[in-house]
Design an enzyme around this catalytic site. Structure first.
Site, short mmCIF file in Angstrom:
data_model
loop_
_atom_site.label_atom_id
_atom_site.label_comp_id
_atom_site.label_asym_id
_atom_site.label_seq_id
_atom_site.Cartn_x
_atom_site.Cartn_y
_atom_site.Cartn_z
N SER A 176 0.80 -1.22 0.00
CA SER A 176 0.00 0.00 0.00
C SER A 176 0.83 1.28 0.00
O SER A 176 0.36 2.31 -0.45
CB SER A 176 -0.97 0.00 1.18
OG SER A 176 -0.29 -0.25 2.39
N HIS A 204 -5.62 -3.16 -2.59
CA HIS A 204 -5.33 -2.21 -3.67
C HIS A 204 -5.29 -2.85 -5.05
O HIS A 204 -5.05 -2.17 -6.04
CB HIS A 204 -4.00 -1.49 -3.40
CG HIS A 204 -4.00 -0.75 -2.11
ND1 HIS A 204 -4.44 0.55 -1.99
CD2 HIS A 204 -3.63 -1.13 -0.87
CE1 HIS A 204 -4.32 0.93 -0.73
NE2 HIS A 204 -3.84 -0.07 -0.03
N LYS A 236 -11.78 0.99 -1.23
CA LYS A 236 -10.81 1.53 -2.19
C LYS A 236 -11.45 1.56 -3.58
O LYS A 236 -12.33 2.36 -3.81
CB LYS A 236 -9.51 0.77 -2.07
CG LYS A 236 -8.76 1.33 -0.85
CD LYS A 236 -7.95 0.41 -0.06
CE LYS A 236 -7.49 1.11 1.22
NZ LYS A 236 -7.01 0.20 2.23
C1 PLP Z 1 -6.82 0.05 3.60
C2 PLP Z 1 -6.24 -1.28 3.88
C3 PLP Z 1 -6.80 -2.11 4.84
C4 PLP Z 1 -7.90 -1.67 5.74
O1 PLP Z 1 -9.12 -1.67 5.08
P1 PLP Z 1 -10.29 -0.76 5.66
O2 PLP Z 1 -11.50 -1.29 5.01
O3 PLP Z 1 -9.96 0.63 5.29
O4 PLP Z 1 -10.29 -0.97 7.14
C5 PLP Z 1 -6.29 -3.39 4.96
N1 PLP Z 1 -5.25 -3.80 4.21
C6 PLP Z 1 -4.66 -3.01 3.31
C7 PLP Z 1 -3.51 -3.53 2.52
C8 PLP Z 1 -5.13 -1.73 3.12
O5 PLP Z 1 -4.54 -0.92 2.25
#
Ligand code: PLP
Length: 390
Positions: A176, A204, A236
């Site tokens: 990320s 992502h 996302k």
């Molecule tokens: C954003 C993210 C999360 C958390 O997800 P949320 O739904 O925002 O709690 C978990 N793992 C990764 C790799 C992320 O980028």
């Protein structure tokens, strides 16, 4: 005695690590209003431009009219409603797995999956650069916890030799803060050779990656045996909120029985599941979003390299500019902001010490003209910073 919070906060400030929340006064998108200022933003994770899509909004509104706004109870009591169930079935079909289970968010999905699968006497092996929620999950599980070198299957193999009990190998799909891809074929090979399970958090990757947006697993053409535990988040590229774990019948039944972050929380609003069903449909069918995004990624990388910026090994919409020093990263971010552009500086402890960066993220909602504006501003700011430095 009392907690000396002010001293701790002062240290944070002195280290250039103090965090503040910008106030978003508009819907999410390329053009936002932040703290009263109109800005062109390159920092959200709305990769396909679905967070403010009229059809997704309409689905949410219709869902609220039909199902109300609150989940009202946990899934195991009386909170598991028809839209949740329909979304789970659609996500199972999308990922090509027998079943999928809906969680409130990605953080909880990761805590739930890891702690339900391993405990004391078992082993969890994680990439050093995994998302915080995965690292927290590993620690919380009580299993023997070990981190292997970033994306290094040889380093993983060494740790697999010493593993005991049930062994879970855990990795981000797309990292990320760096934007690079996990070497899933190699990691899956090592895991399978030792009878370990591979869990991939593709927060992502779903949306931008794969011919149909199926993420890193589709990108590499891997099977459910290669990746028995597949996690996706919905905040996302899906543009909504929530997360899911996809896998076998036995995996999902085990999570329903044993995943505490699944069991002890209220189900998400059913109307939200209605919205996500619509965004899933757009994500799968509107290929132009992925294609346009790839065009922008290429445009940005060519332009940034001409300026002399240090990019990372990424072809995803996460395009960090490596700076190193936290103070300089913050300064560059501020200079861009003075020119009407919002790009966040990411500092330790989110990234390793000495690797502060500007995390540029691109979205299908951006235009090529907007990416050019960013490149022009970066060129200008970068020259000024180099000059200041000399
Ligand atoms: C954003 C993210 C999360 C958390 O997800 P949320 O739904 O925002 O709690 C978990 N793992 C990764 C790799 C992320 O980028």
């Amino acid at each position: 005695m009392s907690f000396d919070l002010s001293a701790r906060l002062a240290v944070r400030r002195a280290d250039n690590l103090y965090r503040q929340r910008p106030l978003l006064e508009s819907p999410q998108g390329p053009q936002v209003v932040v703290d009263g200022q109109p800005l062109l933003a390159f920092c959200n994770n709305d990769y396909l431009g679905l967070a403010n899509h009229p059809l997704v909004i309409e689905a949410w509104q219709a869902g609220a009219s039909r199902w109300g706004v609150g989940g009202g109870a946990s899934h195991l009591v009386i909170g598991h409603s028809t839209p949740h169930h329909a979304l789970e079935e659609a996500l199972a079909e999308f990922t090509g797995r027998p079943r999928a289970l809906l969680f409130s968010n990605g953080y909880m999905a990761n805590l739930g999956a890891v702690t339900a699968l391993v405990g004391p006497g078992d082993t969890v092996l994680e990439d050093r650069l995994n998302h915080a929620s995965l690292l927290d999950a590993g620690l919380l599980s009580g299993a023997r916890f070990n981190r292997y070198l970033h994306n290094d299957a040889t380093s993983l193999a060494k740790r697999l030799e010493k593993a005991c009990g049930n062994t879970l190998v855990v990795t981000d799909g797309v990292f990320s803060m760096d934007g690079d891809l996990a070497d899933l074929p190699a990691l899956a090979r090592e895991a399978r050779a030792k009878g370990a399970w591979l869990m991939v958090d593709d927060a992502h990757g779903f949306g931008p990656l794969g011919a149909k947006g199926g993420g890193i697993v589709e990108h590499f053409g891997l099977s459910a045996q290669d990746v028995p535990v597949l996690v996706g988040t919905l905040g996302k590229a899906f543009g909504t909120s929530g997360a899911f774990v996809a896998g076998s019948e036995e995996l999902i039944e085990s999570l329903i029985q044993f995943a505490r972050p699944y069991i002890y929380t209220t189900s998400q609003p059913p109307a939200l599941a209605c919205a996500t069903l619509k965004s899933l449909e757009l994500l799968r069918t509107e290929h132009w979003r992925r294609e346009h995004l790839n065009t922008l990624v290429g445009q940005f990388r060519r332009g940034a390299e001409q300026i002399g910026l240090q990019l990372m090994d990424s072809f995803t919409p996460i395009q960090p500019i490596m700076i190193g020093d936290s103070g300089r990263a913050v300064r560059l971010s501020q200079m861009l902001r003075e020119r009407g552009l919002l790009v966040t500086a990411i500092r330790p402890p989110t990234v390793p010490a000495g690797s502060a960066r500007l995390r540029v993220t691109l979205s299908a909602a951006h235009t090529e003209a907007q990416v050019q504006l960013l490149l022009n501003a970066l060129d200008d700011c970068w020259r000024t910073m180099e000059f200041d430095h000399a």
